[in-house]
Write a protein that holds these residues in place. Structure first.
Motif, mmCIF file in Angstrom:
data_model
loop_
_atom_site.group_PDB
_atom_site.id
_atom_site.type_symbol
_atom_site.label_atom_id
_atom_site.label_comp_id
_atom_site.label_asym_id
_atom_site.label_seq_id
_atom_site.Cartn_x
_atom_site.Cartn_y
_atom_site.Cartn_z
ATOM 1 N N THR A 96 0.830 -1.205 0.000
ATOM 2 C CA THR A 96 0.000 0.000 0.000
ATOM 3 C C THR A 96 0.864 1.255 0.000
ATOM 4 O OG1 THR A 96 -1.594 -1.238 1.299
ATOM 5 C CG2 THR A 96 -1.900 1.141 1.216
ATOM 6 N N ILE A 97 1.991 1.190 0.738
ATOM 7 C CA ILE A 97 2.847 2.374 0.837
ATOM 8 C C ILE A 97 3.749 2.498 -0.389
ATOM 9 C CG2 ILE A 97 4.679 3.455 2.204
ATOM 10 C CD1 ILE A 97 3.479 1.839 4.622
ATOM 11 N N VAL A 98 4.335 1.385 -0.812
ATOM 12 C CA VAL A 98 5.372 1.438 -1.847
ATOM 13 C C VAL A 98 4.792 1.573 -3.248
ATOM 14 C CG1 VAL A 98 7.215 0.099 -2.935
ATOM 15 C CG2 VAL A 98 7.035 0.182 -0.453
ATOM 16 N N ALA A 99 3.702 0.831 -3.521
ATOM 17 C CA ALA A 99 3.224 0.739 -4.903
ATOM 18 C C ALA A 99 2.913 2.091 -5.547
ATOM 19 C CB ALA A 99 2.014 -0.195 -4.974
ATOM 20 N N PRO A 100 2.172 2.987 -4.873
ATOM 21 C CA PRO A 100 1.883 4.260 -5.535
ATOM 22 C C PRO A 100 3.148 5.073 -5.808
ATOM 23 C CG PRO A 100 0.504 3.968 -3.591
ATOM 24 C CD PRO A 100 1.521 2.894 -3.562
ATOM 25 N N VAL A 101 4.140 4.944 -4.934
ATOM 26 C CA VAL A 101 5.384 5.684 -5.127
ATOM 27 C C VAL A 101 6.098 5.195 -6.387
ATOM 28 C CG1 VAL A 101 7.618 6.272 -4.103
ATOM 29 C CG2 VAL A 101 5.600 5.990 -2.637
ATOM 30 N N VAL A 102 6.211 3.865 -6.502
ATOM 31 C CA VAL A 102 6.869 3.297 -7.678
ATOM 32 C C VAL A 102 6.089 3.666 -8.933
ATOM 33 C CG1 VAL A 102 7.707 1.198 -8.790
ATOM 34 C CG2 VAL A 102 7.749 1.384 -6.312
ATOM 35 N N ALA A 103 4.762 3.567 -8.842
ATOM 36 C CA ALA A 103 3.938 3.875 -10.007
ATOM 37 C C ALA A 103 4.129 5.327 -10.419
ATOM 38 C CB ALA A 103 2.476 3.587 -9.711
ATOM 39 N N GLY A 104 4.214 6.222 -9.430
ATOM 40 C CA GLY A 104 4.411 7.630 -9.725
ATOM 41 C C GLY A 104 5.725 7.873 -10.438
ATOM 42 N N PHE A 105 6.757 7.184 -9.963
ATOM 43 C CA PHE A 105 8.077 7.282 -10.584
ATOM 44 C C PHE A 105 8.010 6.788 -12.028
ATOM 45 C CE2 PHE A 105 11.952 4.760 -11.490
ATOM 46 C CZ PHE A 105 12.853 5.798 -11.603
ATOM 47 N N ALA A 106 7.247 5.715 -12.241
ATOM 48 C CA ALA A 106 7.226 5.079 -13.560
ATOM 49 C C ALA A 106 6.328 5.813 -14.547
ATOM 50 C CB ALA A 106 6.771 3.633 -13.421
ATOM 51 N N LEU A 107 5.596 6.827 -14.077
ATOM 52 C CA LEU A 107 4.685 7.540 -14.979
ATOM 53 C C LEU A 107 5.432 8.211 -16.133
ATOM 54 C CD1 LEU A 107 1.924 9.256 -12.839
ATOM 55 C CD2 LEU A 107 1.630 7.616 -14.690
ATOM 56 N N ASP A 108 6.707 8.559 -15.898
ATOM 57 C CA ASP A 108 7.481 9.218 -16.956
ATOM 58 C C ASP A 108 7.980 8.243 -18.007
ATOM 59 O OD1 ASP A 108 7.183 11.459 -15.445
ATOM 60 O OD2 ASP A 108 9.091 11.215 -14.396
ATOM 61 N N PHE A 109 7.744 6.948 -17.779
ATOM 62 C CA PHE A 109 8.280 5.966 -18.711
ATOM 63 C C PHE A 109 7.647 6.113 -20.082
ATOM 64 C CE2 PHE A 109 9.894 2.385 -15.722
ATOM 65 C CZ PHE A 109 10.647 3.324 -15.052
ATOM 66 N N GLY A 110 8.479 6.082 -21.109
ATOM 67 C CA GLY A 110 7.969 6.089 -22.480
ATOM 68 C C GLY A 110 8.193 4.731 -23.111
ATOM 69 N N PRO A 111 7.893 4.595 -24.398
ATOM 70 C CA PRO A 111 8.078 3.312 -25.071
ATOM 71 C C PRO A 111 9.472 2.706 -24.897
ATOM 72 C CG PRO A 111 6.889 4.820 -26.489
ATOM 73 C CD PRO A 111 7.288 5.601 -25.284
ATOM 74 N N PRO A 112 10.558 3.519 -24.994
ATOM 75 C CA PRO A 112 11.875 2.879 -24.850
ATOM 76 C C PRO A 112 12.046 2.206 -23.483
ATOM 77 C CG PRO A 112 12.115 5.086 -25.740
ATOM 78 C CD PRO A 112 10.692 4.952 -25.314
ATOM 79 N N GLU A 113 11.536 2.875 -22.428
ATOM 80 C CA GLU A 113 11.659 2.290 -21.085
ATOM 81 C C GLU A 113 10.877 0.978 -20.998
ATOM 82 O OE1 GLU A 113 11.204 5.628 -21.427
ATOM 83 O OE2 GLU A 113 13.229 6.138 -20.748
ATOM 84 N N TYR A 114 9.669 0.997 -21.600
ATOM 85 C CA TYR A 114 8.860 -0.224 -21.530
ATOM 86 C C TYR A 114 9.487 -1.369 -22.287
ATOM 87 C CZ TYR A 114 5.245 1.567 -18.716
ATOM 88 O OH TYR A 114 4.582 2.040 -17.631
ATOM 89 N N ALA A 115 10.057 -1.041 -23.463
ATOM 90 C CA ALA A 115 10.726 -2.095 -24.224
ATOM 91 C C ALA A 115 11.865 -2.681 -23.387
ATOM 92 C CB ALA A 115 11.265 -1.525 -25.533
ATOM 93 N N ALA A 116 12.652 -1.797 -22.787
ATOM 94 C CA ALA A 116 13.796 -2.245 -21.992
ATOM 95 C C ALA A 116 13.336 -3.073 -20.793
ATOM 96 C CB ALA A 116 14.601 -1.034 -21.518
ATOM 97 N N LEU A 117 12.304 -2.567 -20.122
ATOM 98 C CA LEU A 117 11.797 -3.240 -18.929
ATOM 99 C C LEU A 117 11.252 -4.624 -19.280
ATOM 100 C CD1 LEU A 117 11.836 -1.987 -16.167
ATOM 101 C CD2 LEU A 117 9.480 -1.280 -16.479
ATOM 102 N N GLY A 118 10.538 -4.704 -20.392
ATOM 103 C CA GLY A 118 9.978 -5.984 -20.818
ATOM 104 C C GLY A 118 11.068 -7.000 -21.105
ATOM 105 N N ILE A 119 12.097 -6.558 -21.820
ATOM 106 C CA ILE A 119 13.195 -7.475 -22.140
ATOM 107 C C ILE A 119 13.899 -7.918 -20.859
ATOM 108 C CG2 ILE A 119 15.421 -7.671 -23.318
ATOM 109 C CD1 ILE A 119 14.297 -5.667 -25.399
ATOM 110 N N LEU A 120 14.116 -6.957 -19.959
ATOM 111 C CA LEU A 120 14.771 -7.303 -18.689
ATOM 112 C C LEU A 120 13.939 -8.333 -17.922
ATOM 113 C CD1 LEU A 120 17.058 -6.788 -16.653
ATOM 114 C CD2 LEU A 120 15.664 -4.976 -15.664
ATOM 115 N N GLY A 121 12.623 -8.103 -17.901
ATOM 116 C CA GLY A 121 11.745 -9.035 -17.189
ATOM 117 C C GLY A 121 11.856 -10.440 -17.739
#
Lengths: 183, 503
Positions: B128-153
């Protein structure tokens, strides 16, 4: 008191414990898997790697045909082509290095059971739209119970009829799911 | 922190229908999870069709219930039959089964239920405490970040699982390839459809998951594995004594924290955390030789930790849209089916889903605790039902369930095809998990990568110059090259060895 959030292996003493523990866990896993058939030899390893290689080649050829396009304007085949190339490279490495792996299982007489089970599944799928789900389900249950599960004739009949009746009540009468059916 | 959406989330969860779905999920999960051979993954996969017809929030609440219900079911088989339902219950067997032999199976199960409840609850508070913070940080992510994150995953999950890494990555790539079947969203071209109308729509996630996780497990167990006769140990008093509770309390507290922290990591979070929690308790114990002989802490620590880890593994899914393990991949798929894209936007665009899911876990854990202790007798009776009888019933549920999703026989055939594929993969040492996970992430990675290329006018170096995607790609290179780096370092520290061992 030590820091509870500290990850394992942070201290040497704990490291030793964790190692013992992993050994115990491995032993247990091995014991549980005693029922597994013996592992198959290098031929099966190479065969598996070759199948993966074939998938890669197939994907590469197919996606090349779709058109790779340019990086400024990627064609529909570019991404699948890239993946296929990775599959080809990795499976080629596996063909060479994977001979000594011991993680394949030999097919045994009991693999026949899986084959029989598979035939009943296909039979159900083929018959379902033609004669409804009741008879094929009954046959599947009965074959699995009597021949795959070695239940007695009596309990095989009772359980399969009972189970299909229960399915009928649940799916057809209670949930009103439009399954194809005989009655 | 604005807490009104959190409270609204409770409002959603406490609606009677949602409570009912949560209860149904927990019970079904426990019942099926108790069947040897069917862990949380298989249970969720088999039951995916029943979530199809209900709303997104209710569906996810029920799936989450099935998830921790099945996890507790796995504990029951560990303690009573010495058969861990899943990798994260392996260490529970040591002391759990020893306690069962001493006639204290009830105590072991009671402690496991209480530990799971506390571990889960601590982890949800963290979430409850951490998730919104991480989500807020990730809001700036664009397609390149998602591509990278997906491959890393995909890479992390392939490299952290059990078994051969090379095979796991090949399986993942085949999953990526299967995800390309169907009409290309950018050009409209049909890919690998062979003129089939069914394939032109792409391959649906449900039959893949049901086949690879559910049916393959049943087919695999048909081979001489299912005729062993089990006689579960007797279950005595389920309520742990005050002394047992006192002994377990430290282990439960530490297990909660270890589980929460390690659960966020992709890959073997729950497995790693249960091993780590057990190791820590054994080391701290005044008489470590009690462990393996029926120490209550030996059950409390891993069961608390794996439940906490299971809960915190929702963090990467809900905030980044990256499933951390195969079970999360199933939940991810279920969300997509409901038309919800998990990721940073989830918290702002679908706060009802986001907080509904998180808050449902409080309720689910309470229900699990309430249901598990009195229902132990029922579970023991289920364990007496021979696998020979359960197998065909499960098969029928799977096949008829697959049909009911779209009322198409084609889907049954797909389940069978993927069931056979999963069976053969297991026989040849390939894990189905990475394939399913990569399949789920496949179209996201492809479309993000292509959008990224468009942004940078076809220059792939653009991915590397953005700070976040560049960093993620650097991590990808390190992860991919890690085996080589390992070999290059001649002397290992003892900590390295443990890390390697645990993995």
């Amino acid at each position: 008191m030590s820091d509870p959030t500290k990850p394992p292996g942070a201290e040497p003493g704990q490291a030793a414990v964790a190692m013992d523990l992993q050994e115990e866990a491995d032993r247990l896993q091995a014991e549980l898997e005693e029922a597994r058939p013996p592992h198959a030899g290098p031929i099966s390893q190479i065969a598996a790697a070759l199948v993966a290689l074939a998938v890669g080649v197939f994907g590469a050829v197919g996606s090349y045909a779709l058109g790779l396009g340019q990086l400024t304007q990627p064609g529909p085949g570019l991404w699948p082509f890239a993946i296929s190339v990775v599959i080809i490279v990795l499976s080629a490495v596996l063909v060479v290095t994977g001979r000594g792996l011991q993680d394949t299982e030999r097919f045994s007489r009991s693999s026949l059971m899986t084959a029989v089970g598979l035939v009943t599944l296909v039979g159900l799928a083929a018959l379902l739209p033609v004669i409804g789900f009741e008879v094929p389900s009954l046959l599947l249950m009965f074959i699995w119970l009597r021949w795959l599960g070695k239940e007695s004739w009596r309990s095989s009949i009772v359980i399969s009829v009972g189970a299909v009746a229960a399915f009928y009540v649940l799916f057809v009468l209670l949930l009103q799911i439009p399954l194809p059916r005989l009655i | 922190m604005d807490i009104s959406p959190i409270l609204d989330g409770f409002g959603v969860v406490l609606e009677p229908t949602n409570l009912l779905y949560c209860l149904i999920g927990v019970i079904i999960g426990m019942l099926i999870g108790v069947l040897p051979g069917l862990g949380p993954g298989a249970t969720i996969a088999i039951l995916l069709p029943i979530t199809y017809g209900i709303g997104p929030v209710s569906a996810i609440i029920m799936l989450a219930g099935i998830f921790y219900g099945a996890q507790y079911g796995g504990t029951i088989t560990s303690v009573l039959l010495r058969l861990p339902g899943e990798a994260s219950s392996v260490v529970t067997v040591f002391d759990g089964f020893a306690l069962a032999k001493q006639g204290k199976a009830g105590t072991a199960l009671g402690i496991a239920a209480i530990g799971s409840f506390i571990g889960g609850t601590v982890s949800i508070i963290g979430l409850t405490i951490v998730a919104p913070v991480v989500a807020g940080f990730a809001l700036d992510f664009g397609p390149p970040e998602y591509a990278a994150l997906g491959i890393l995953g995909v890479l992390l999950i392939s490299s952290i699982g059990n078994g051969n890494k090379l095979k796991a990555i090949i399986a993942a790539c085949i999953g990526l390839l299967i995800a390309t079947v169907g009409r290309d969203t950018f050009t409209g071209a049909e890919r690998f459809t062979f003129g089939s109308l069914n394939l032109a729509e792409g391959i649906d996630f449900i039959p893949i998951a049901m086949g690879l996780f559910g049916l393959s497990e049943i087919l695999y167990n048909l081979e001489e594995r299912h005729n062993q006769v089990h006689s579960p140990a007797k279950v005595g008093n389920v309520w742990p004594s005050r002394k047992d509770l006192g002994q377990a309390s430290g282990a439960i507290g530490r297990g909660s924290l270890i589980g929460f922290v390690l659960g966020v990591l992709p890959g073997g979070g729950a497995v790693l955390s249960s091993l780590a929690a057990y190791a820590l308790e054994k080391r701290r114990a005044k008489r470590p030789e009690r462990f393996g002989q029926g120490a209550v802490e030996g059950v409390a620590a891993p069961e608390t930790a794996n439940n906490a880890a299971a809960t915190s593994s929702f963090i990467p899914l809900l905030t980044l849209g990256i499933p951390a393990n195969a079970t999360m991949a199933l939940i991810f798929g279920a969300l997509l089916i409901q038309g919800i894209q998990p990721g940073p936007q989830l918290v702002t665009e679908h706060p009802d889903v986001f907080w509904g899911v998180i808050n449902s876990m409080y309720i689910g854990n309470i229900l699990l605790l309430i249901m598990s202790i009195p229902m132990v007798g029922v579970f023991v009776r289920i364990l007496r039902v021979r696998p020979a009888i359960m197998a065909p019933i499960t098969v029928l549920i799977t096949l008829l369930g697959a049909y009911t999703v779209r009322n198409q026989v084609y889907d049954i055939f797909l389940v069978i095809v993927f069931g056979v594929l999963g069976y053969l993969m297991k026989k040849f040492g390939f894990e189905p998990g990475p394939l399913v996970l990569a399949f789920v992430l496949g179209s996201m990675i492809e479309s993000s990568a292509r959008q990224g290329l468009l942004i940078y006018g076809g220059d792939p170096t653009g991915f590397l110059t953005r700070p976040i995607s560049g960093t993620i790609f650097a991590v990808i290179v390190v992860v991919a090259a890690w085996p080589l780096i390992r070999k290059a370092i001649p002397r290992k520290t003892s900590a390295d060895r443990v890390e390697e061992k645990i993995k």
